[in-house]
Design an enzyme around this catalytic site. Structure first.
Site, PDB file in Angstrom:
ATOM      1  CB  THR A  21      -0.126 -42.260 -37.162  1.00  0.00           C
ATOM      2  OG1 THR A  21      -1.141 -43.246 -36.936  1.00  0.00           O
ATOM      3  CG2 THR A  21       0.991 -42.875 -37.996  1.00  0.00           C
ATOM      4  CG  ASN A  22      -0.675 -45.474 -32.784  1.00  0.00           C
ATOM      5  OD1 ASN A  22      -1.123 -46.530 -33.221  1.00  0.00           O
ATOM      6  ND2 ASN A  22      -1.456 -44.499 -32.313  1.00  0.00           N
TER       7      ASN A  22
END
Ligand code: PMT
Length: 214
Positions: A21-22
């Protein structure tokens, strides 16, 4: 105006307990959703995982992966008059998702990643969207040049560019600094609360829509 907004990160699973993810919190996209709703527009917020409350009066469609966001956008875009893509969508996902938790084995582990759909890039050509199309550009260098290049390639009416190398603004912050890149001109919005900036962006999109009609 009927507006679709994408927001937040995507989560790309690796096995039943891990994902890529980020740092996107969803704050920028949710601030836009709220600003559009406050201005009397009909908003559909397509969002990756976020801790934020859905703004009142906003229709909400939660997703996890880039593929799910792609499907949601493809389904709802045809009835929209504007679309704003503020989500930080993963460009790559693991090629395979392990059915069981991946066990530690050797000293290194190599992951194979494959491209996800370019949702913004498909909006005009593959999805046939002819409303006001607004993309974001998260850049760490050459902000205006990269945003202008994206504006042309993705056939957008506006690119909202932010420099994500600056500490304290951008990803997972209440504040941001934006460069609005239009085909013929550029507008700089100095650092401010995302909620204030969102109101400016909504006004610019209302002007673009009014220009289309006249
Ligand atoms: O969520 P916050 O914590 O508030 O942070 C806000 C933000 C930094 C995430 C936001 O301001 C922002 O910059 N969003 C775009 C992030 C991004 O992924 O930018 P990009 O330059 O990689 O992508 C360009 C555009 O293509 C974006 O509109 C993106 O939504 C879209 N895209 C990207 C990849 C993909 N597979 N499909 C897409 O539609």
């Amino acid at each position: 105006m009927k507006v679709l907004i994408t927001a937040g990160p995507t989560r790309e699973p690796l096995d039943p307990v891990r994902y890529l993810t980020n740092r996107s919190s969803g704050k920028m996209g949710y601030a836009l959703a709220q600003a559009f709703a406050d201005a009397g527009h009909q908003v559909l917020l397509v969002s990756g995982p976020s801790q934020l409350d859905v703004p009142p009066g906003v229709d909400f469609l939660p997703i996890e992966t880039a593929d799910e966001m792609h499907q949601a956008v493809a389904r709802h875009l045809p009835r929209m008059e504007a679309a704003v893509f503020a989500a930080a969508v993963a460009d790559y996902r693991p090629a395979t998702v392990a059915g069981q938790k991946i066990k530690k084995a050797g000293e290194t582990l190599t992951l194979e990643l494959v491209r996800t759909p370019d949702i913004l890039g498909e909006a005009r050509d593959k999805m046939g969207f002819d409303g006001i199309l607004v993309g974001f550009a998260a850049e760490t260098e050459n902000l205006e040049a990269n945003a202008r290049d994206k504006l042309g390639r993705k056939r957008c009416d506006l690119i909202v560019a932010n420099d994500v190398s600056k500490p304290d603004i951008g990803f997972d912050s209440d504040r941001n600094e934006l460069l609005l890149v239009f085909p013929e001109h550029t507008v700089a919005l100095p650092e401010d609360e995302k909620h204030h900036l969102a109101r400016h962006v909504v006004k610019e999109i209302e002007l673009l829509a009014a220009g289309r009609k006249s």
